[in-house]
Design a protein around this motif. Structure first.
Motif, mmCIF file in Angstrom:
data_model
loop_
_atom_site.group_PDB
_atom_site.id
_atom_site.type_symbol
_atom_site.label_atom_id
_atom_site.label_comp_id
_atom_site.label_asym_id
_atom_site.label_seq_id
_atom_site.Cartn_x
_atom_site.Cartn_y
_atom_site.Cartn_z
ATOM 1 N N LEU A 46 0.828 -1.206 0.000
ATOM 2 C CA LEU A 46 0.000 0.000 0.000
ATOM 3 C C LEU A 46 0.862 1.256 0.000
ATOM 4 C CD1 LEU A 46 -2.861 -0.952 2.488
ATOM 5 C CD2 LEU A 46 -2.856 -1.098 0.001
ATOM 6 N N ARG A 47 1.931 1.250 0.761
ATOM 7 C CA ARG A 47 2.805 2.419 0.809
ATOM 8 C C ARG A 47 3.516 2.638 -0.526
ATOM 9 N NH1 ARG A 47 3.857 4.685 5.627
ATOM 10 N NH2 ARG A 47 5.886 5.395 4.915
ATOM 11 N N LEU A 48 3.863 1.568 -1.202
ATOM 12 C CA LEU A 48 4.443 1.715 -2.538
ATOM 13 C C LEU A 48 3.417 2.279 -3.517
ATOM 14 C CD1 LEU A 48 6.486 -1.602 -2.807
ATOM 15 C CD2 LEU A 48 7.421 0.697 -2.606
ATOM 16 N N MET A 49 2.182 1.826 -3.414
ATOM 17 C CA MET A 49 1.138 2.345 -4.285
ATOM 18 C C MET A 49 0.925 3.834 -4.073
ATOM 19 S SD MET A 49 -1.613 -0.735 -3.884
ATOM 20 C CE MET A 49 -2.895 0.256 -4.635
ATOM 21 N N LEU A 50 0.988 4.273 -2.823
ATOM 22 C CA LEU A 50 0.724 5.668 -2.492
ATOM 23 C C LEU A 50 1.974 6.535 -2.558
ATOM 24 C CD1 LEU A 50 -1.618 5.009 0.556
ATOM 25 C CD2 LEU A 50 -2.305 5.726 -1.733
ATOM 26 N N GLU A 51 3.096 5.962 -3.000
ATOM 27 C CA GLU A 51 4.358 6.689 -3.128
ATOM 28 C C GLU A 51 4.827 7.233 -1.786
ATOM 29 O OE1 GLU A 51 3.884 9.629 -6.146
ATOM 30 O OE2 GLU A 51 3.527 8.168 -7.742
ATOM 31 N N LEU A 52 4.606 6.454 -0.752
ATOM 32 C CA LEU A 52 5.097 6.798 0.569
ATOM 33 C C LEU A 52 6.402 6.091 0.891
ATOM 34 C CD1 LEU A 52 1.775 6.587 2.623
ATOM 35 C CD2 LEU A 52 2.808 8.584 1.572
ATOM 36 N N GLN A 53 6.843 5.191 0.050
ATOM 37 C CA GLN A 53 8.043 4.400 0.291
ATOM 38 C C GLN A 53 8.746 4.182 -1.039
ATOM 39 O OE1 GLN A 53 7.446 0.974 2.790
ATOM 40 N NE2 GLN A 53 9.169 -0.146 1.909
ATOM 41 N N ARG A 62 -7.372 5.259 -11.835
ATOM 42 C CA ARG A 62 -8.204 5.673 -12.964
ATOM 43 C C ARG A 62 -7.330 6.153 -14.129
ATOM 44 N NH1 ARG A 62 -13.459 9.075 -11.413
ATOM 45 N NH2 ARG A 62 -11.990 10.446 -10.341
ATOM 46 N N GLY A 63 -6.273 5.393 -14.398
ATOM 47 C CA GLY A 63 -5.440 5.642 -15.558
ATOM 48 C C GLY A 63 -4.315 6.623 -15.360
ATOM 49 N N ARG A 64 -4.123 7.151 -14.140
ATOM 50 C CA ARG A 64 -3.057 8.125 -13.911
ATOM 51 C C ARG A 64 -2.265 7.748 -12.668
ATOM 52 N NH1 ARG A 64 -6.102 13.630 -13.285
ATOM 53 N NH2 ARG A 64 -7.448 12.221 -12.099
ATOM 54 N N PRO A 65 -0.936 7.848 -12.714
ATOM 55 C CA PRO A 65 -0.166 7.651 -11.482
ATOM 56 C C PRO A 65 -0.396 8.798 -10.512
ATOM 57 C CG PRO A 65 1.268 8.339 -13.273
ATOM 58 C CD PRO A 65 -0.088 8.106 -13.881
ATOM 59 N N PRO A 72 -4.001 14.974 -5.179
ATOM 60 C CA PRO A 72 -4.170 13.537 -4.898
ATOM 61 C C PRO A 72 -5.240 13.243 -3.865
ATOM 62 C CG PRO A 72 -1.848 14.166 -4.905
ATOM 63 C CD PRO A 72 -2.636 15.427 -4.936
ATOM 64 N N ALA A 73 -5.423 14.130 -2.874
ATOM 65 C CA ALA A 73 -6.417 13.856 -1.841
ATOM 66 C C ALA A 73 -7.829 13.819 -2.403
ATOM 67 C CB ALA A 73 -6.323 14.923 -0.740
ATOM 68 N N ARG A 74 -8.074 14.503 -3.517
ATOM 69 C CA ARG A 74 -9.400 14.476 -4.127
ATOM 70 C C ARG A 74 -9.631 13.225 -4.975
ATOM 71 N NH1 ARG A 74 -10.528 20.722 -6.148
ATOM 72 N NH2 ARG A 74 -10.381 21.693 -4.086
ATOM 73 N N GLU A 75 -8.577 12.480 -5.230
ATOM 74 C CA GLU A 75 -8.696 11.238 -5.996
ATOM 75 C C GLU A 75 -8.613 10.009 -5.099
ATOM 76 O OE1 GLU A 75 -9.203 8.558 -8.966
ATOM 77 O OE2 GLU A 75 -9.395 10.737 -9.132
#
Length: 691
Positions: A46-53, A62-65, A72-75
């Motif tokens: 999860l942290r890798l997905m959220l770019e926290l690690q 939805r098609g965008r990193p 990002p908080a709105r997505e």
């Protein structure tokens, strides 16, 4: 929709990476569970997905990193751990502060309070919330910007059954409205009850990617829980009778006097115990978890047990009697079968179990995922239909000519069983940890942050009290200049109480961000952006000016009350003294803000404030008064002559006074410290952006 490709964490020293080439999808309108035991790599993924690690891989929302999304908080709404809020802040105040950070109307705070069932706790402090209410508030914080995707790390952990049901009901409602929900859990039963799709991790790899119904059938199975003081004897008798009757029964000792019996019923076990005079304390039907590595059949069990052609597969997953076959393994470097480690069995009396050799069918919604023919192993996850990670699956069937790689960024692609060689592919792109963006309304955010906690009011009250007491004592002793007397600044103290208080308030402006990072819940580190810094400098300067004015006013009134009006007469050079006094207090506040932002600590910010008069001023005086240094005497007069103009309303006088303040040792030291801290702050900001 979430699409994760090749998520791989950076290994530590000689250890294996916690997450190794994890790829899966979470569809919109559905709840997806990321299942795994402790240490399986759920949180890291999860942290890798959220770019926290830091690591490697790519995740599309939805098609965008995430780093390509403006806000990002709105997505993506994130719920990781506890609510990162100051324990003295109220529930409503915390949500209002996040509304300013997300740039949404403040009425959104009341809406999420109502949806989370926290209306009665709006004035409750965060530190007084129970575990269940804390998780509700965490979900409310994630929903403040109205995101499309929710990512939660073990949201129901340590909750009671009622709070867990409410939380999963809220996640289900969000998915029913078209949102995407991904949550991690170590409990297979929780995943089966509350998810539509289950992705199973084991030792950092995806070992299964299944629908919830398929997961329940292959991973969870009924069992009989038995508790008896003669557990070993009863286990031997049950196994002996099963072999005699040629039935598929597995007895698993669970330590002490407990047994778990698969493939039998309470009635059969009760009759066996009654016939042999065995005392039974507990006999109940349960749903058991097959646990990680369930597909690994022990060799001793393969040799010990067997079955004839007419029998269905045993729960233990044995081969036909007399023909034990080793488990089929993928080639070196090939992605594992998505259902490896899972035994497709069920305990029914009528012999309706499926064979252990049958391959579990992989059914996943979407036009690209159809039912696989038996004998063909699908991948654990597939890339997007038309994205860069789209590649063919690997097939185990000898007559299948095409093979598609399910892990698009894996180190190797799996070939078919008949000699298809592994191919090397490009490594996934690196994951860079980025700070969260500045609040969309930074000044409003900073005001709500500063006014939402009573710490600033307490510090201000303490500063006024200490100042008035110090002024009274100094007036009693005498021999103190009037300017220092009104500021309550003894000769022995490096700074007056007002300056120290302003520096502490400035240090808290950033120190609280790192202790209770309200802005870092979704993106990691506290932002070092100019918008947030400017808001903090403006608010800290206004607070310092107010504190300086109140200090002088209170000291003046107290001295007039104690010693009369003759002691508090206005000095003739009051404009210059006032400018110097206000500049000193504001400079201390700004030093605290910048130092706390650079060193990420409130104590470091206050230490930087104290270091100005204690360390920097003596150095400046030593350099300024050295015999080999040319002094800047007469600088204001030369500046006035060089300008050759008259400022309106006598402005040249104020310029001269400002230059005189800078030319003094204290003013020069303060200017030097502020310049150094500002450069350090800008350097760390630019360095983070380059990374």
């Amino acid at each position: 929709m979430i699409q994760a490709f090749g998520l791989t964490s950076n290994p530590r020293k000689e250890l294996l990476p916690a997450v190794d080439d994890v790829s899966f999808e979470a569809c919109a309108g559905r709840v997806t569970a990321l299942l795994g035991a402790s240490g399986a790599g759920k949180t890291t993924a999860l942290r890798l997905m959220l770019e926290l690690q830091r690591g490697r891989g790519l995740t599309y929302f939805r098609g965008r990193p995430l780093h390509r999304i403006a806000h990002p908080a709105r997505e993506v709404g994130v719920l990781l751990g506890d609510v990162p809020g100051h324990p003295a802040r109220t529930v409503r105040g915390h949500l209002r502060m996040l509304c300013a950070a997300a740039g949404v109307p403040v009425r959104r705070a009341d809406e999420v309070l109502e949806s989370a069932g926290l209306e009665s706790l709006r004035d409750e402090r965060l530190g007084a919330l129970s575990r269940g209410m804390d998780r509700r508030l965490g979900l409310a914080c994630a929903l403040v910007p109205d995101p499309h995707t929710l990512v939660c790390d073990d949201p129901a952990g340590a909750l009671c059954a009622q709070d867990a049901r409410w939380l999963h009901g809220a996640l289900r409602a969000h998915a029913a409205q078209g949102g995407t929900v991904l949550f991690s859990t170590p409990d297979p039963k929780e995943a089966a009850r509350n998810a539509d799709h289950v992705v199973t991790l084991e030792k950092g790899r995806v070992v299964a990617d299944q629908e919830a119904a398929e997961f329940s059938r292959t991973r969870l199975r009924p069992r009989v829980a038995v508790r008896t003081p003669h557990a070993a004897r009863l286990a031997a008798l049950v196994a002996k009778e099963a072999r005699t009757a040629r039935r598929s029964v597995e007895v698993v000792p669970e330590g002490g006097n407990r047994l778990a019996v698969y493939g039998s019923t309470c009635a059969d076990i009760g009759e066996t115990a009654f016939r042999n005079g065995i005392l039974v304390h507990q006999l109940a039907d349960e749903v058991g978890d097959m646990g990680p590595g369930a597909g690994a059949v022990p060799a001793a069990r393969n040799q010990e047990r067997g079955e004839t052609d007419g029998d269905r597969a045993q729960v233990a997953g044995t081969q036909a009697a007399g023909a034990p076959a080793p488990p089929r393994t993928a080639p070196s470097g090939a992605p594992r079968h998505p259902h490896a480690g899972l035994r497709q069995t069920s305990a029914t009396e009528g012999g309706a179990d499926t064979t252990a050799a049958e391959t579990v069918r992989h059914r996943t919604p979407g036009p690209r995922r159809a039912l696989a023919p038996e004998g063909v192993a699908h991948s654990a996850s597939e890339g997007p239909g038309s994205g860069p990670g789209d590649a063919p699956d690997a097939s185990d069937a000898p007559d299948v000519s095409r093979h598609r790689a399910s892990r698009p960024f894996g180190a190797r692609l799996a070939g078919s069983v008949r000699g298809v060689r592994d191919e090397a592919v490009t490594l996934p792109p690196p994951i860079v940890v980025r700070s969260s963006p500045s609040p969309l309304r930074p000044l409003r955010y900073e005001l709500r942050r500063a006014l939402g906690v009573g710490t600033g009011f307490v510090i201000g009250a303490v500063v006024l009290l200490v100042s008035t007491v110090t002024a009274v004592i100094l007036a009693r002793i005498g021999h103190t200049p009037q300017a220092r007397l009104l500021a309550a600044w003894p000769q022995q103290m490096p700074l007056p109480p007002a300056a120290l208080g302003a520096g502490l308030l400035g240090a808290l402006a950033f120190g609280d961000e790192f202790r209770h990072p309200a802005l870092a819940a979704d993106r990691g580190t506290v932002p070092r952006r100019m918008g947030l810094l400017t808001a903090k400098l403006v608010v800290s300067a206004a607070t310092a000016l107010l504190l300086a004015a109140l200090t002088v006013g209170c000291d003046t009134e107290v001295l007039r009350l104690f010693y009369g009006a003759e002691l508090v007469q206005v000095p003739t050079d009051w404009p210059a003294l006032s400018a110097g006094w206000l500049a000193l207090v504001v400079g201390c506040a700004w030093s605290g803000v910048l130092a706390a932002g650079v060193f990420r600590s409130t104590s470091a910010g206050l230490a930087a404030v104290v270091a100005v008069p204690v360390v920097v001023v003596p150095l400046v005086q030593k350099v300024w008064q050295g015999p080999s240094v040319r002094t800047a005497a007469g600088l204001p007069m030369r500046v006035r002559e060089s300008l050759l103009t008259q400022w309106p309303f006598g402005g040249e006088r104020y310029v001269a006074e400002a230059l005189r303040l800078v030319a003094q040792p204290v003013g020069g030291a303060m200017t030097l410290s502020l310049t150094t801290l500002l450069c350090a702050y800008l350097l760390t900001t630019l360095r983070g952006r380059v990374r």
